[in-house]
Write an enzyme that holds these catalytic residues in place. Sequence first.
Site, short mmCIF file in Angstrom:
data_model
loop_
_atom_site.label_atom_id
_atom_site.label_comp_id
_atom_site.label_asym_id
_atom_site.label_seq_id
_atom_site.Cartn_x
_atom_site.Cartn_y
_atom_site.Cartn_z
N ARG A 39 0.84 -1.20 0.00
CA ARG A 39 0.00 0.00 0.00
C ARG A 39 0.88 1.26 0.00
O ARG A 39 0.58 2.25 0.67
CB ARG A 39 -0.95 0.03 1.20
CG ARG A 39 -1.85 -1.18 1.31
CD ARG A 39 -2.84 -1.29 0.14
NE ARG A 39 -3.72 -2.42 0.36
CZ ARG A 39 -3.46 -3.67 -0.03
NH1 ARG A 39 -2.31 -3.91 -0.67
NH2 ARG A 39 -4.30 -4.65 0.18
N SER A 76 -11.09 -0.06 3.53
CA SER A 76 -10.27 -0.32 4.72
C SER A 76 -9.65 0.97 5.22
O SER A 76 -8.97 1.67 4.46
CB SER A 76 -9.18 -1.34 4.41
OG SER A 76 -9.73 -2.59 4.11
N GLU A 117 -5.10 3.97 5.81
CA GLU A 117 -5.02 3.89 4.35
C GLU A 117 -5.46 5.21 3.69
O GLU A 117 -4.78 5.70 2.79
CB GLU A 117 -5.85 2.72 3.82
CG GLU A 117 -5.21 1.36 4.10
CD GLU A 117 -5.62 0.32 3.10
OE1 GLU A 117 -6.00 0.67 1.97
OE2 GLU A 117 -5.54 -0.88 3.43
#
Length: 365
Positions: A185, A258, A355
């Site tokens: 990520r 998320s 995130e």
Amino acid sequence: MPGSKRPGALNMQARPLDTSGYTLSLDANLSPHNSLRVTARASLLARLHDATKLPELLGHAATQHGGDVLVLGEGSNVLFTADYTGMVVLMATRGVWVEEQDNQVSMAVAAGERWDDFVRWTLTQGFSGLENLILIPGTVGAAPIQNIGAYGVEVAEFIDSVETFDTCKQAVTILDKTACAFGYRDSVFKHVPGRYIVTAVRFTLPRQQSLHLEYAGIRQELKRMGVSRPAAFHVAQAIGQLRTRKLPNPAHIANAGSFFKNPFLNAEQALALKKTHPDLPMWSQADGRYKLSAAWLVEAAGFNKGYREGDAGISRRHALVLVNHGKASGAAIWALGQRVMEEVYKTFGIHLSTEPQVIGNRGVS
């Protein structure tokens, strides 16, 4: 800026100013442009249809709005905790350019294309590779920034290069995969925020590739579907069904997917934690570290699925997803997120990271 009428002269009710390549709107409502649907406004909103107009647009931002620029795709990975006092640029560029080769295809895709539409198009063309990434919200341009991943696959595996506008060099710059510094990520675009504006992404996709079926639930779903010899489109269908059951649809309840990343620990730390918390799910990685389940940590810290503080809450389907039940402010959602992180740290000594980009009156954090 072409034309004699300056955007600053528009009143708030005026139609957007069309400058051929982009449109401008003053004091714009950002609620339709973030999937958490929190109330926020932008001093100036630009909808960009032609990437070659980006230097002109940035020049306007520098002279009229202090140079602060935030680029959005579909707003599926941001949380506004206050109004944004600079220019918000909505990437609305379109186009896919394809070069066929023997057993694979190379393609350049405009940053404004919807990611899920692109994935579905590749499947209709008989290309494989992206099937595990179906139903991820957002645009193609956002994919390399986040290095989006799901069900055992990361998009970096299929990216050749990323076309950007480098705001430091004031020039178009092509970054190859190495220069993108992809991680979990993560990418160079997060390390130097604001420097690179993604305008297109170049992918290489195979005609045939080994399917990624290892992630929990995929084989079981294929079996439930009665598929014994799956193709890429079967995997996409199975994962689509898994995601639909597991994750809340932003169209039904506002969320940004998320909210927390799965943390990584070295082997010594992870195994010590496993001794005191034997039910904690963790997965060994090629580099010797262990990836831990952030969802388990969140629930074990006292925030069960369905937990709610006013209209800010945790999804009833997944503990990693923060939701807006109606009128929660961005500040309220962020306060809940911070409380979750604090309790996880107090309980386990683990720092969770977020995130989504958190965007407040001091810009992006």
